[in-house]
Design a protein around this motif. Structure first.
Motif, PDB file in Angstrom:
ATOM      1  N   VAL A   3       0.839  -1.204   0.000  1.00 24.61           N
ATOM      2  CA  VAL A   3       0.000   0.000   0.000  1.00 24.61           C
ATOM      3  C   VAL A   3       0.872   1.251   0.000  1.00 24.61           C
ATOM      4  CG1 VAL A   3      -1.728   1.285   1.300  1.00 24.61           C
ATOM      5  CG2 VAL A   3      -1.906  -1.190   1.110  1.00 24.61           C
ATOM      6  N   SER A   4       1.946   1.228   0.773  1.00 26.47           N
ATOM      7  CA  SER A   4       2.813   2.408   0.807  1.00 26.47           C
ATOM      8  C   SER A   4       3.518   2.597  -0.534  1.00 26.47           C
ATOM      9  CB  SER A   4       3.833   2.301   1.937  1.00 26.47           C
ATOM     10  OG  SER A   4       4.676   1.187   1.746  1.00 26.47           O
ATOM     11  N   ILE A   5       3.875   1.522  -1.197  1.00 21.89           N
ATOM     12  CA  ILE A   5       4.496   1.622  -2.518  1.00 21.89           C
ATOM     13  C   ILE A   5       3.503   2.197  -3.511  1.00 21.89           C
ATOM     14  CG2 ILE A   5       5.442   0.285  -4.446  1.00 21.89           C
ATOM     15  CD1 ILE A   5       6.670  -1.594  -2.349  1.00 21.89           C
ATOM     16  N   ILE A   6       2.266   1.744  -3.437  1.00 25.35           N
ATOM     17  CA  ILE A   6       1.223   2.252  -4.329  1.00 25.35           C
ATOM     18  C   ILE A   6       0.985   3.731  -4.058  1.00 25.35           C
ATOM     19  CG2 ILE A   6      -1.239   2.112  -4.884  1.00 25.35           C
ATOM     20  CD1 ILE A   6      -1.006  -0.920  -4.402  1.00 25.35           C
ATOM     21  N   ALA A   7       0.951   4.116  -2.793  1.00 21.01           N
ATOM     22  CA  ALA A   7       0.728   5.520  -2.446  1.00 21.01           C
ATOM     23  C   ALA A   7       1.870   6.394  -2.973  1.00 21.01           C
ATOM     24  CB  ALA A   7       0.593   5.679  -0.934  1.00 21.01           C
ATOM     25  N   VAL A  62       8.776  12.499   3.368  1.00 25.26           N
ATOM     26  CA  VAL A  62       7.984  11.424   2.782  1.00 25.26           C
ATOM     27  C   VAL A  62       7.347  10.587   3.885  1.00 25.26           C
ATOM     28  CG1 VAL A  62       8.081   9.328   1.382  1.00 25.26           C
ATOM     29  CG2 VAL A  62       9.325  11.363   0.667  1.00 25.26           C
ATOM     30  N   ARG A  63       8.102  10.305   4.936  1.00 24.13           N
ATOM     31  CA  ARG A  63       7.542   9.537   6.050  1.00 24.13           C
ATOM     32  C   ARG A  63       6.400  10.294   6.727  1.00 24.13           C
ATOM     33  NH1 ARG A  63      13.357   7.705   7.992  1.00 24.13           N
ATOM     34  NH2 ARG A  63      13.513   5.796   6.781  1.00 24.13           N
ATOM     35  N   GLN A  64       6.550  11.626   6.867  1.00 19.73           N
ATOM     36  CA  GLN A  64       5.475  12.427   7.452  1.00 19.73           C
ATOM     37  C   GLN A  64       4.214  12.348   6.597  1.00 19.73           C
ATOM     38  OE1 GLN A  64       7.201  16.313   7.734  1.00 19.73           O
ATOM     39  NE2 GLN A  64       7.833  16.039   9.873  1.00 19.73           N
ATOM     40  N   GLU A  65       4.376  12.413   5.274  1.00 18.21           N
ATOM     41  CA  GLU A  65       3.222  12.293   4.386  1.00 18.21           C
ATOM     42  C   GLU A  65       2.559  10.929   4.521  1.00 18.21           C
ATOM     43  OE1 GLU A  65       4.184  13.119   0.350  1.00 18.21           O
ATOM     44  OE2 GLU A  65       4.574  15.236   0.732  1.00 18.21           O
ATOM     45  N   LEU A  66       3.371   9.890   4.650  1.00 18.71           N
ATOM     46  CA  LEU A  66       2.839   8.542   4.792  1.00 18.71           C
ATOM     47  C   LEU A  66       2.056   8.406   6.096  1.00 18.71           C
ATOM     48  CD1 LEU A  66       2.668   5.722   3.615  1.00 18.71           C
ATOM     49  CD2 LEU A  66       4.830   5.186   4.721  1.00 18.71           C
ATOM     50  N   GLY A  73      -6.889   8.298   6.612  1.00 21.21           N
ATOM     51  CA  GLY A  73      -7.635   7.240   5.940  1.00 21.21           C
ATOM     52  C   GLY A  73      -7.365   7.088   4.454  1.00 21.21           C
ATOM     53  N   GLN A  74      -6.438   7.838   3.907  1.00 25.64           N
ATOM     54  CA  GLN A  74      -6.153   7.724   2.479  1.00 25.64           C
ATOM     55  C   GLN A  74      -5.582   6.350   2.131  1.00 25.64           C
ATOM     56  OE1 GLN A  74      -3.676  10.862   1.036  1.00 25.64           O
ATOM     57  NE2 GLN A  74      -5.112  12.470   1.614  1.00 25.64           N
ATOM     58  N   LEU A  75      -4.692   5.834   2.958  1.00 25.25           N
ATOM     59  CA  LEU A  75      -4.103   4.526   2.680  1.00 25.25           C
ATOM     60  C   LEU A  75      -5.133   3.413   2.805  1.00 25.25           C
ATOM     61  CD1 LEU A  75      -0.555   4.746   4.268  1.00 25.25           C
ATOM     62  CD2 LEU A  75      -1.228   4.921   1.894  1.00 25.25           C
ATOM     63  N   ALA A  76      -6.043   3.546   3.757  1.00 22.75           N
ATOM     64  CA  ALA A  76      -7.095   2.544   3.892  1.00 22.75           C
ATOM     65  C   ALA A  76      -7.997   2.540   2.664  1.00 22.75           C
ATOM     66  CB  ALA A  76      -7.918   2.815   5.150  1.00 22.75           C
ATOM     67  N   ALA A  77      -8.286   3.728   2.150  1.00 26.21           N
ATOM     68  CA  ALA A  77      -9.118   3.820   0.943  1.00 26.21           C
ATOM     69  C   ALA A  77      -8.391   3.210  -0.249  1.00 26.21           C
ATOM     70  CB  ALA A  77      -9.465   5.281   0.676  1.00 26.21           C
ATOM     71  N   LEU A  78      -7.094   3.469  -0.372  1.00 22.52           N
ATOM     72  CA  LEU A  78      -6.332   2.882  -1.468  1.00 22.52           C
ATOM     73  C   LEU A  78      -6.269   1.369  -1.363  1.00 22.52           C
ATOM     74  CD1 LEU A  78      -3.293   5.300  -1.942  1.00 22.52           C
ATOM     75  CD2 LEU A  78      -5.123   4.827  -3.559  1.00 22.52           C
TER      76      LEU A  78
END
Length: 85
Positions: A3-7, A62-66, A73-78
């Motif tokens: 998911v983090s790679i996709i984001a 980048v870590r802060q954005e993640l 909830g953006q990562l959960a939606a992705l």
């Protein structure tokens, strides 16, 4: 991890799309490129970027954005979108 790679890939794609749209929005650059075969000194135009160049992000940024994407909830939606359901 996926998911983090996709984001991150999505973020990189969005940044490159903004760069392409900034180039397409400048008709002086496009017309100068199209007329490059019949170049005349009087037709010369000086190119100026529409938007200032973006700077590279640090790992900490980048870590802060993640972390921010996880919290809002953006990562959960992705992950739900790419689950294949």
């Amino acid at each position: 991890m996926k998911v983090s790679i996709i984001a991150l890939a999505f973020t990189a794609f969005a940044a490159s799309a903004m760069t392409v749209s900034a180039y397409a929005a400048n008709p002086a650059v496009n017309s100068a490129t199209a007329n490059s075969g019949s170049y005349d000194a009087q037709q010369a135009t000086q190119w100026a970027p529409v938007q200032p160049a973006t700077t590279a992000k640090t790992r900490a940024e980048v870590r802060q954005e993640l972390v921010r994407a996880q919290k809002d909830g953006q990562l959960a939606a992705l992950s739900k979108i790419y689950q294949g359901s």
